[in-house]
Write a protein that holds these residues in place. Sequence first.
Motif, PDB file in Angstrom:
ATOM      1  N   ARG A   1       0.851  -1.180   0.000  1.00 43.53           N
ATOM      2  CA  ARG A   1       0.000   0.000   0.000  1.00 43.53           C
ATOM      3  C   ARG A   1       0.896   1.242   0.000  1.00 43.53           C
ATOM      4  N   SER A   2       0.327   2.353  -0.451  1.00 40.53           N
ATOM      5  CA  SER A   2       1.116   3.573  -0.583  1.00 40.53           C
ATOM      6  C   SER A   2       0.500   4.715   0.212  1.00 40.53           C
ATOM      7  N   LEU A   3       1.334   5.347   1.013  1.00 38.59           N
ATOM      8  CA  LEU A   3       0.973   6.560   1.744  1.00 38.59           C
ATOM      9  C   LEU A   3       1.896   7.676   1.282  1.00 38.59           C
ATOM     10  N   VAL A   4       1.336   8.767   0.796  1.00 44.64           N
ATOM     11  CA  VAL A   4       2.142   9.929   0.448  1.00 44.64           C
ATOM     12  C   VAL A   4       2.183  10.864   1.643  1.00 44.64           C
ATOM     13  N   ALA A   5       3.395  11.133   2.139  1.00 41.20           N
ATOM     14  CA  ALA A   5       3.570  12.035   3.277  1.00 41.20           C
ATOM     15  C   ALA A   5       4.814  12.882   3.042  1.00 41.20           C
ATOM     16  N   ASP A   6       4.720  14.157   3.380  1.00 38.90           N
ATOM     17  CA  ASP A   6       5.843  15.078   3.230  1.00 38.90           C
ATOM     18  C   ASP A   6       6.717  14.979   4.477  1.00 38.90           C
ATOM     19  N   LEU A   7       7.851  14.314   4.327  1.00 42.31           N
ATOM     20  CA  LEU A   7       8.735  14.099   5.470  1.00 42.31           C
ATOM     21  C   LEU A   7       9.571  15.330   5.805  1.00 42.31           C
ATOM     22  N   LYS A   8       9.351  16.404   5.060  1.00 44.63           N
ATOM     23  CA  LYS A   8      10.007  17.665   5.394  1.00 44.63           C
ATOM     24  C   LYS A   8       9.152  18.495   6.342  1.00 44.63           C
ATOM     25  N   THR A   9       8.003  17.970   6.694  1.00 44.60           N
ATOM     26  CA  THR A   9       7.130  18.651   7.641  1.00 44.60           C
ATOM     27  C   THR A   9       7.025  17.844   8.918  1.00 44.60           C
ATOM     28  N   ALA A  10       6.826  18.535  10.034  1.00 42.17           N
ATOM     29  CA  ALA A  10       6.718  17.856  11.322  1.00 42.17           C
ATOM     30  C   ALA A  10       5.486  16.960  11.364  1.00 42.17           C
TER      31      ALA A  10
ATOM     32  N   ALA B   1       0.667  -2.903  -8.199  1.00 36.23           N
ATOM     33  CA  ALA B   1       1.298  -1.779  -7.518  1.00 36.23           C
ATOM     34  C   ALA B   1       0.297  -0.651  -7.315  1.00 36.23           C
ATOM     35  N   SER B   2       0.291  -0.084  -6.126  1.00 39.49           N
ATOM     36  CA  SER B   2      -0.561   1.072  -5.858  1.00 39.49           C
ATOM     37  C   SER B   2       0.050   2.316  -6.483  1.00 39.49           C
ATOM     38  N   SER B   3      -0.801   3.193  -6.974  1.00 45.79           N
ATOM     39  CA  SER B   3      -0.320   4.509  -7.383  1.00 45.79           C
ATOM     40  C   SER B   3       0.129   5.260  -6.143  1.00 45.79           C
ATOM     41  N   PRO B   4       1.140   6.131  -6.247  1.00 42.64           N
ATOM     42  CA  PRO B   4       1.568   6.887  -5.065  1.00 42.64           C
ATOM     43  C   PRO B   4       0.396   7.603  -4.404  1.00 42.64           C
ATOM     44  N   GLY B   5       0.178   7.297  -3.134  1.00 45.03           N
ATOM     45  CA  GLY B   5      -0.896   7.933  -2.376  1.00 45.03           C
ATOM     46  C   GLY B   5      -2.239   7.250  -2.467  1.00 45.03           C
ATOM     47  N   GLU B   6      -2.322   6.171  -3.228  1.00 43.27           N
ATOM     48  CA  GLU B   6      -3.617   5.512  -3.432  1.00 43.27           C
ATOM     49  C   GLU B   6      -4.251   5.050  -2.130  1.00 43.27           C
ATOM     50  N   ASP B   7      -3.444   4.682  -1.149  1.00 42.91           N
ATOM     51  CA  ASP B   7      -3.971   4.118   0.093  1.00 42.91           C
ATOM     52  C   ASP B   7      -3.831   5.075   1.271  1.00 42.91           C
ATOM     53  N   THR B   8      -3.546   6.345   0.996  1.00 42.91           N
ATOM     54  CA  THR B   8      -3.301   7.302   2.069  1.00 42.91           C
ATOM     55  C   THR B   8      -4.446   7.342   3.070  1.00 42.91           C
ATOM     56  N   ASP B   9      -5.668   7.519   2.590  1.00 45.05           N
ATOM     57  CA  ASP B   9      -6.797   7.650   3.506  1.00 45.05           C
ATOM     58  C   ASP B   9      -7.013   6.367   4.305  1.00 45.05           C
TER      59      ASP B   9
END
Length: 379
Positions: free
Chosen positions: A56-65, A348-356
């Motif tokens: 599964r794919s989670l898109v997260a900005d690791l430059k943010t707290a 393969a999941s698209s980037p962010g497909e499983d974020t929610d």
Amino acid sequence: MTAGPLAGLRIVELGGMGPVPFCGLVLSDLGADVVRIHRPAEIDRPGNPVLGRGRRSLVADLKTADGVMLVKRLIDRSDAMIEGFRPGVADRLGFDSDALRAVNPRLVVGRMTGYGQTGPAAQRAGHDINYLAASGVLGALGTADAPPLPPLNLLGDFGGGGMLLAVGVLAAVLQARISGAGQDVDAAMVDGSALMMAMTYGMLARGTWPRERGTSMFSGVRPYYTTYRCADQGFVAVGASEPPFFRALVAELGLSDVIDVARQTDPSTWDHQRTAFANAFAARPRDEWGRRFADVDACVTPVLSPDEAPDDVHLAARKTFVRTTDGHPQPAPAPRFSATPTAAPRPASSPGEDTDAVLTELGVTAEEIAPLRATGVVA
């Protein structure tokens, strides 16, 4: 319900190239629940449809707290985290091993690099070819009359890299379940590719491995362990090292009156053998030789392209390859298990497909997700 021997294992994969995604693929193929963390910049980039499968794919900005905090919450509930940054980078992003294990004592942190976490070259950039060069592998490959050539990126990135990272992570998870304490796994491609040379270094110690490149029994210098061109410009691979196989090879080629099988290993006969074999194979097309040798134990195999291999009779019978919904072949999960068989890999999941879905499992509500999405923390 997830199938496979690793069902119930939870892994967080900090996105990367080559060995770390391959490790994630192997673990997910075997049943682990692997969540891959993608960067926001990857949201519109098509990923590798095979290397990215199963997770599964989670898109997260690791430059943010907030992005780091969300991924940490996921790690707190996981057995292991794998990453492929240069030494120290993951710590600076907020994923320090000791801090993570203060919350999740059994956590295993698998760190994949080229040169390792320590040593003079630890911070040096490199690729598969560089790690093979440093570990002595590249210097043993190829023929004596040409420069060494890497075997694609199989030995550094995948065999000595991602595969051994998977082995290390599983070993550490097993130990954590016994002791209650996690640990770091320092997987370096120089170490892994060197380990894959164990037999070679053993032969070198016994004085049975030649120091000159291109003269070993596996280098193609012996006429009964090499490849030959056929009439249709295809190739066959010959591995008739043992006397019974060599005799069968000579007989099937109709060369019993031409080649003295008793002198197989006599180097003074090799030029003659090579010429006779080359002329014989050149007289017929590759697939005809494949049919003729199909039931002959002479260790002769048609050299198939990646396009052809999935349709090989034996591989098709074993289902060594599976096909995606659009018909493209991909390697099936391996190895195979009698009691806990693996399932067909999910696309393969698209980037962010499983974020929610992943955030919801963490207890993040829809009302909390909305502002995170609006500010680009997740996508």
